[in-house]
Design a protein around this motif. Structure first.
Motif, mmCIF file in Angstrom:
data_model
loop_
_atom_site.group_PDB
_atom_site.id
_atom_site.type_symbol
_atom_site.label_atom_id
_atom_site.label_comp_id
_atom_site.label_asym_id
_atom_site.label_seq_id
_atom_site.Cartn_x
_atom_site.Cartn_y
_atom_site.Cartn_z
ATOM 1 N N SER A 97 -2.203 4.788 16.203
ATOM 2 C CA SER A 97 -3.288 4.385 15.316
ATOM 3 C C SER A 97 -3.607 5.576 14.434
ATOM 4 C CB SER A 97 -4.525 3.966 16.117
ATOM 5 O OG SER A 97 -5.606 3.670 15.244
ATOM 6 N N PHE A 98 -3.413 5.430 13.119
ATOM 7 C CA PHE A 98 -3.633 6.525 12.179
ATOM 8 C C PHE A 98 -4.588 6.088 11.079
ATOM 9 C CE2 PHE A 98 0.945 7.573 13.336
ATOM 10 C CZ PHE A 98 0.606 8.621 14.170
ATOM 11 N N GLY A 99 -5.524 6.986 10.736
ATOM 12 C CA GLY A 99 -6.305 6.770 9.530
ATOM 13 C C GLY A 99 -5.469 7.122 8.306
ATOM 14 N N VAL A 100 -5.602 6.321 7.233
ATOM 15 C CA VAL A 100 -4.755 6.526 6.059
ATOM 16 C C VAL A 100 -5.582 6.464 4.776
ATOM 17 C CG1 VAL A 100 -2.695 5.583 7.155
ATOM 18 C CG2 VAL A 100 -4.202 4.053 5.859
ATOM 19 N N GLU A 101 -5.008 7.047 3.722
ATOM 20 C CA GLU A 101 -5.528 6.889 2.375
ATOM 21 C C GLU A 101 -4.356 6.740 1.426
ATOM 22 O OE1 GLU A 101 -7.810 10.376 1.631
ATOM 23 O OE2 GLU A 101 -6.062 11.616 1.201
ATOM 24 N N GLY A 102 -4.630 6.191 0.272
ATOM 25 C CA GLY A 102 -3.555 5.974 -0.685
ATOM 26 C C GLY A 102 -3.977 5.033 -1.789
ATOM 27 N N PHE A 103 -3.117 4.056 -2.093
ATOM 28 C CA PHE A 103 -3.367 3.159 -3.230
ATOM 29 C C PHE A 103 -2.875 1.752 -2.935
ATOM 30 C CE2 PHE A 103 -2.875 7.424 -4.859
ATOM 31 C CZ PHE A 103 -3.966 7.549 -5.706
ATOM 32 N N LEU A 104 -3.640 0.786 -3.402
ATOM 33 C CA LEU A 104 -3.174 -0.599 -3.418
ATOM 34 C C LEU A 104 -2.197 -0.757 -4.572
ATOM 35 C CD1 LEU A 104 -3.369 -3.584 -2.479
ATOM 36 C CD2 LEU A 104 -5.259 -3.835 -4.117
ATOM 37 N N VAL A 105 -1.073 -1.401 -4.299
ATOM 38 C CA VAL A 105 -0.038 -1.624 -5.307
ATOM 39 C C VAL A 105 0.152 -3.122 -5.497
ATOM 40 C CG1 VAL A 105 2.389 -1.247 -5.888
ATOM 41 C CG2 VAL A 105 1.123 0.522 -4.641
ATOM 42 N N GLU A 106 0.148 -3.571 -6.753
ATOM 43 C CA GLU A 106 0.420 -4.977 -7.079
ATOM 44 C C GLU A 106 1.376 -5.042 -8.253
ATOM 45 O OE1 GLU A 106 -3.325 -6.898 -7.766
ATOM 46 O OE2 GLU A 106 -3.858 -6.967 -5.628
ATOM 47 N N LYS A 107 2.390 -5.857 -8.097
ATOM 48 C CA LYS A 107 3.409 -6.031 -9.152
ATOM 49 C C LYS A 107 4.001 -4.692 -9.588
ATOM 50 C CE LYS A 107 2.526 -10.466 -9.242
ATOM 51 N NZ LYS A 107 3.464 -11.436 -8.619
ATOM 52 N N GLY A 108 4.190 -3.799 -8.611
ATOM 53 C CA GLY A 108 4.814 -2.511 -8.899
ATOM 54 C C GLY A 108 3.910 -1.500 -9.574
ATOM 55 N N ILE A 162 0.841 -1.191 0.000
ATOM 56 C CA ILE A 162 0.000 0.000 0.000
ATOM 57 C C ILE A 162 0.878 1.244 0.000
ATOM 58 C CG2 ILE A 162 -1.706 1.325 1.298
ATOM 59 C CD1 ILE A 162 -2.876 -1.309 2.271
ATOM 60 N N TRP A 163 0.547 2.162 -0.906
ATOM 61 C CA TRP A 163 1.224 3.455 -1.004
ATOM 62 C C TRP A 163 0.375 4.468 -0.251
ATOM 63 C CZ3 TRP A 163 0.905 6.495 -6.257
ATOM 64 C CH2 TRP A 163 1.320 7.820 -6.060
ATOM 65 N N ILE A 164 0.956 5.074 0.795
ATOM 66 C CA ILE A 164 0.248 6.048 1.615
ATOM 67 C C ILE A 164 0.509 7.449 1.082
ATOM 68 C CG2 ILE A 164 -0.005 7.039 3.920
ATOM 69 C CD1 ILE A 164 -1.047 4.174 3.620
ATOM 70 N N THR A 165 -0.601 8.168 0.810
ATOM 71 C CA THR A 165 -0.492 9.551 0.330
ATOM 72 C C THR A 165 -1.003 10.566 1.343
ATOM 73 O OG1 THR A 165 -2.661 9.422 -0.734
ATOM 74 C CG2 THR A 165 -0.738 8.815 -2.060
ATOM 75 N N GLY A 166 -1.606 10.082 2.437
ATOM 76 C CA GLY A 166 -2.109 11.013 3.422
ATOM 77 C C GLY A 166 -2.622 10.313 4.657
ATOM 78 N N PHE A 167 -2.693 11.072 5.751
ATOM 79 C CA PHE A 167 -3.199 10.559 7.024
ATOM 80 C C PHE A 167 -4.451 11.334 7.407
ATOM 81 C CE2 PHE A 167 1.248 9.450 6.991
ATOM 82 C CZ PHE A 167 1.266 8.175 7.523
ATOM 83 N N ASN A 168 -5.444 10.603 7.912
ATOM 84 C CA ASN A 168 -6.719 11.205 8.292
ATOM 85 C C ASN A 168 -6.985 10.929 9.769
ATOM 86 O OD1 ASN A 168 -7.282 11.953 5.553
ATOM 87 N ND2 ASN A 168 -7.858 9.825 5.160
#
Length: 439
Positions: A378-389, A360-366
């Motif tokens: 304990s942090f809320g997070v948002e970002g992207f699922l990453v598979e095979k780069g 998972i690529w984290i782009t921000g904390f909520n």
């Protein structure tokens, strides 16, 4: 800039305090200006300009201490202000640890060489500043029917001060700063309104990015459309250089003398011990030219120096001013870090991301929090699922939990891409085995 009149006033205030019975004293006179403008959609939404100056005096009398401040700079008023401050201080309890730093620790240079002040700041017109934010809004405004709002804001300022103390210290510092930011929100399925931002900041006007801020904010928002939770699990986590400070700042906070002395730190009695991954060296580098946070001396007048806060995972220092070093019976260091950097790795963000098989690529904390005593978080997070780069889908409404020291022991790789917009110049970091809770 601090005027000769202000310098003479500081000298006068110091002498007056000593003549009135202070055993020691230090005086700081500062002058600040700031302007701020915001453009939202098709109109100017905010315009603010301010300036001010003031005097802060640290009083040491009869083994007692106080700090007093005022923005009234008339000598007649200051006489009464200082005299009242001294008399009030006499009612306080004695504190043997309140004292000025040893003269051998003080900065003795001329304050020049860091290039932190743009002499042209007063030549930049309001029209130029307004054009910046309007142009960055117009990079995006009405280009996509899903847009809810587009905003851009510009701010700049100056900060100047001089310090004079009875130890013989005299020092001056001055800096300018410029910032341009944009924010975008969009509508998508249901009630979701994803939003994001982008910004740039610089000490010199010519170094400020002036185009593409609005477009980048839009692109960062666009890629959030369709955010959803994914399955809970333990994943590798790459945190980009815009967000990783959220995970490092509690570690730095834990080595402040105040937190050590008050037993509110998870790094008590950890000097000389490995606390995080041996891949990590954290450096305080205060003398980088044109850098936000660069300085020759701290608020006590103590000379700054380049130092490895953590070296190959081992904690080398606490931030100890004169007071807390005395309370802890330890050698003083410096009040606080100036420009925090990490020893860089060999690859940039894109190269590291391409090496992630599933993570998972984290782009921000909520929201969320960390416990200053235990390091649990304990942090809320948002970002992207990453598979095979590759980025597969945007995610949100997920949490990461764990302990900060355990997290930083699980570092796989440090990037080589720090942003230079603040005094935290931290690159992206790839962590292993991070607990995510989702659906």
């Amino acid at each position: 800039m601090i005027s000769q009149t202000h310098k003479e006033l500081a000298e006068w205030a110091l002498k007056y305090a000593l003549d009135k019975g202070c055993s020691d004293a230090s005086v700081k006179i500062y002058a600040e200006t700031e302007s701020s403008f915001e453009y939202r959609d098709a109109q100017l939404d905010k315009l603010e300009q301010s300036s001010g100056n003031g005097l802060i005096i640290h009083i040491y009398v009869d083994g007692k201490y106080s700090s007093c401040s005022t923005n009234r700079m008339d000598k007649k008023e200051l006489e009464k202000f200082i005299a009242n401050g001294i008399e009030a201080t006499r009612f306080l309890a004695k504190d043997e640890f309140r004292k000025l730093p040893e003269p051998s620790r003080l900065y003795k240079g001329d304050g020049k060489g860091l290039d932190l002040y743009d002499q042209g700041i007063d030549d930049i017109s309001v029209d130029e500043k307004l054009a910046l934010i309007k142009n960055n809004v117009n990079e995006v405004y009405k280009t996509d029917e899903r847009l809810v709002s587009v905003s851009a804001d510009y701010s700049d300022g100056t900060a100047n001060y001089c310090i004079i103390a009875s130890t013989g210290f005299e020092g001056e510092a001055e800096t300018t700063w410029f910032s341009l930011a944009a924010g975008v929100s969009m509508k998508c399925a249901g009630d979701a309104r994803p939003e994001s931002y982008w910004y740039d900041s610089a000490v010199y006007w010519d170094n400020l990015q002036k185009q593409g801020i609005g477009k980048t904010a839009y692109e960062r928002t666009l890629r959030k459309l369709g955010q959803e939770k994914i399955a809970s699990g333990v994943y590798p986590m790459i945190v980009d250089n815009l967000s990783v400070n959220r995970l490092l700042s509690p570690v730095i906070s834990a080595i402040y003398g105040s937190n050590i002395q008050q037993k509110s730190s998870f790094l008590i009695d950890k000097l000389g011990q490995p606390i995080i991954s041996d891949k990590i060296t954290i450096v305080d580098d205060p003398h980088i030219k044109n850098a936000r946070g660069a300085r020759w001396f701290d608020d006590e007048g103590v000379a700054t120096r380049k130092a490895n806060i953590v070296e190959n995972g081992v904690l080398n220092m606490y931030f100890l001013d004169t007071y807390y070093s005395g309370k802890l019976n330890m050698e003083p260091t410096i009040q606080s870090p100036s420009v925090v950097t990490l020893k860089l790795g060999d690859r940039n963000f894109d190269q590291i991301l391409a090496s992630v098989d599933k993570g998972i690529w984290i782009t921000g904390f909520n929201g969320g929090n960390s416990n200053s005593t235990t390091g649990d978080f304990s942090f809320g997070v948002e970002g992207f699922l990453v598979e095979k780069g590759k980025v597969v889908k945007p995610i949100n409404e997920m949490n990461i939990t764990g302990n900060l020291l355990t997290l930083w022991q699980e570092v796989i790789e440090i990037g080589n891409d720090p942003r230079t917009t603040s005094n935290w110049r931290i690159p992206c970091v790839l962590f292993d085995k991070v607990n995510f809770s989702g659906k």
